[in-house]
Scaffold this motif. Structure first.
Motif: not given
Length: 305
Positions: A23-43
């Motif tokens: 869910n964009g949180r990364g395997l460690s839970g520290h790399d948060d890509h959720r906003e980037l994922a939402r931007d990609i989907l919204a585009s």
């Protein structure tokens, strides 16, 4: 003009299928890509999103689920509930309320991960479509076959259906752009156990889910990537989807696929396998985008008597 108003005027239907790694949180839970994922989907301005790995999205009143649905354009979200002792990576479906009525919401409780299955109707059309997002079991080929057989029930009694999934298994045809893994060269031996089955006394790549869904003389479903490559002359539709990061499991394979009942396939305009730098930053899976002619879909879903 608002984005919602714009999409109502569209003459195409855009369907996205994407496994966003944890869910964009990364395997460690520290790399948060959720906003980037939402931007990609919204585009992409999708009207239907078929999602896998909604890790943590059930927490805090499904806050992540609603944040994604709202950011992508005010979509209506549906999500399976994680079960104690089973996978914590549930699946979900999102649909555009300007284009669809919701007729029902079903959850198929499988031993490892439920299947999310809302039933929707294009506004003005009498025949519904069963939508489904699935993430087949990563460790048990027999369970994957059972999950695939369960998905065939969505097409029972002449129903129309559209299914997106991380199949954790391989296409069964000889028309693929990517060769199946050479298991003698695969370093990850656990992966070998998870992804192979015994056939005629030897271990081979597991293609059974795809055979169940789209094989035989009268297939239940049409593999839209294969349809785009063979009928629409779009060879890129057969590009590998995962893993975009790991190298110890052999070369990337086309394990993410979208299927429809055969009645919907002629309305397909295009099928894109997207693996941009941003997508690779977010996930180890490519994003799939299927585009349909909306008028053609309306004709299919308005059958004459």
């Amino acid at each position: 003009m608002s984005r919602a108003e714009f999409t109502l005027d569209t003459d195409v239907l855009r369907v996205v299928c994407w496994n966003i790694e944890h869910n964009g949180r990364g395997l460690s839970g520290h790399d948060d890509h959720r906003e980037l994922a939402r931007d990609i989907l919204a585009s992409l301005e999708p009207h239907i999103v078929l999602r896998q790995e909604l890790t943590g999205a059930w927490e805090r009143g499904k806050a992540d689920l609603y944040a994604e649905a709202n950011r992508v354009g005010g979509l209506m979200p549906f999500m399976t509930a994680p079960r104690e002792g089973r996978s914590r990576n549930p699946v979900g479906v999102m649909v555009h309320p300007g284009l669809f009525h919701v007729d029902g919401e079903f959850e198929h409780d499988m031993p490892w991960k439920p299947i999310c299955n809302p039933r929707v109707r294009l506004k003005g059309c009498p025949k519904p479509i069963d939508l489904a997002s699935a993430h087949l079991c990563h460790f048990d080929p027999d369970l994957r076959a059972t999950e695939a057989r369960r998905l065939t029930t969505l097409a029972d009694n002449g129903r129309s259906a559209l299914v997106g999934m991380d199949a954790n298994s391989y296409p069964h045809t000889e028309l693929e752009s990517v060769a199946l893994p050479d298991w003698a060269a695969v370093e990850d031996r656990v992966h070998y156990q998870h992804r192979t089955v015994e056939l005629a006394g030897r271990r081979v790549s597991d293609t059974r889910p795809d055979e169940i869904l789209s094989g035989g003389a009268r297939p239940v479903f049409t593999d839209l990537g294969l349809h785009a490559a063979s009928t629409l002359a779009q060879p890129g539709a057969l590009a590998a989807t995962a893993s975009l990061k790991r190298t110890d499991q052999g070369p990337a394979q086309r394990i993410d696929r979208v299927y429809s009942t055969p009645d919907l396939a002629p309305a397909l305009l295009g099928f894109d396998v997207m693996a941009t730098d941003d997508i690779r930053e977010v996930s180890d899976h490519a994003l799939l985008l299927a585009t349909f002619d909306l008028d053609a879909l309306r004709q299919v879903l308005t059958p004459t008597r």
